[in-house]
Scaffold this active site. Structure first.
Site, mmCIF file in Angstrom:
data_model
loop_
_atom_site.group_PDB
_atom_site.id
_atom_site.type_symbol
_atom_site.label_atom_id
_atom_site.label_comp_id
_atom_site.label_asym_id
_atom_site.label_seq_id
_atom_site.Cartn_x
_atom_site.Cartn_y
_atom_site.Cartn_z
ATOM 1 N N ALA A 1 0.842 -1.197 0.000
ATOM 2 C CA ALA A 1 0.000 0.000 0.000
ATOM 3 C C ALA A 1 0.873 1.241 0.000
ATOM 4 O O ALA A 1 1.852 1.330 0.724
ATOM 5 C CB ALA A 1 -0.908 0.014 1.226
ATOM 6 N N CYS A 2 0.501 2.184 -0.843
ATOM 7 C CA CYS A 2 1.125 3.502 -0.833
ATOM 8 C C CYS A 2 -0.002 4.520 -0.931
ATOM 9 O O CYS A 2 -1.137 4.153 -1.225
ATOM 10 C CB CYS A 2 2.156 3.660 -1.948
ATOM 11 S SG CYS A 2 1.494 3.695 -3.611
ATOM 12 N N PRO A 3 0.273 5.777 -0.664
ATOM 13 C CA PRO A 3 -0.809 6.766 -0.619
ATOM 14 C C PRO A 3 -1.690 6.810 -1.870
ATOM 15 O O PRO A 3 -2.894 6.927 -1.766
ATOM 16 C CB PRO A 3 -0.071 8.084 -0.418
ATOM 17 C CG PRO A 3 1.179 7.701 0.302
ATOM 18 C CD PRO A 3 1.553 6.363 -0.268
#
Length: 157
Positions: free
Chosen positions: A8-10
């Site tokens: 997960a990344c922004p």
């Protein structure tokens, strides 16, 4: 070993996908079974089921955002950044192997590991015994040479 992972990344557009692809490729090359859930601003892709998590030996989370961990309760978890998933997938998987084998993850030298189990701060990871089947596991996303990670790698090299 059976591994479940969450990346997960922004924004969840490029880095999460690259980390997922690199973790999948590396784990398969190392003889492990892996399923990777990708989380981003558009929701989750390839979501992990309760059965996936229950059958896993270890959980790997490579995230720069908050990942809900309560579904991994009781499982060993390796927590890293998305950058580690993209650039150091083999080291992350080796750390998961050591965690499952009961070795001290602090000796891994690959960064912070949340090796606790059963707490809200723990990432869950599961691995199964055995080195996987001889048949090629199904791949997500088609031809690896045409994947996002491979295209970006060619672009920047």
């Amino acid at each position: 070993m059976k591994i479940v992972a969450v990346t997960a990344c922004p924004t969840g557009i490029a880095h999460s996908q690259m980390a997922a692809e690199n973790l999948e490729t590396t784990a398969e090359e190392m003889g492990h079974e892996i399923k990777v859930e990708v989380q981003g601003s558009m929701g989750a892709q390839n979501e992990l089921t309760a059965d996936d998590i229950a059958n896993a030996d270890v959980v790997i989370i490579t995230a720069d955002t908050s990942v809900q961990r309560d579904r991994f309760e009781g499982k060993p978890v390796v927590k890293k950044t998305v950058k580690d998933g993209v650039n150091k997938a083999e080291a992350v998987i080796r750390e998961a192997e050591r965690l499952v084998e009961g070795d001290d993850p602090a000796d891994a030298g690959t960064g912070a590991t949340d090796a606790t189990t059963g707490s809200d701060d723990a990432e869950a990871a599961t691995a199964s015994s055995g080195s996987g089947s001889e048949s090629e596991p199904p791949r997500r996303g088609g031809d690896r040479e045409k994947g996002l990670f491979a295209r970006l790698k060619r672009l920047f090299s």
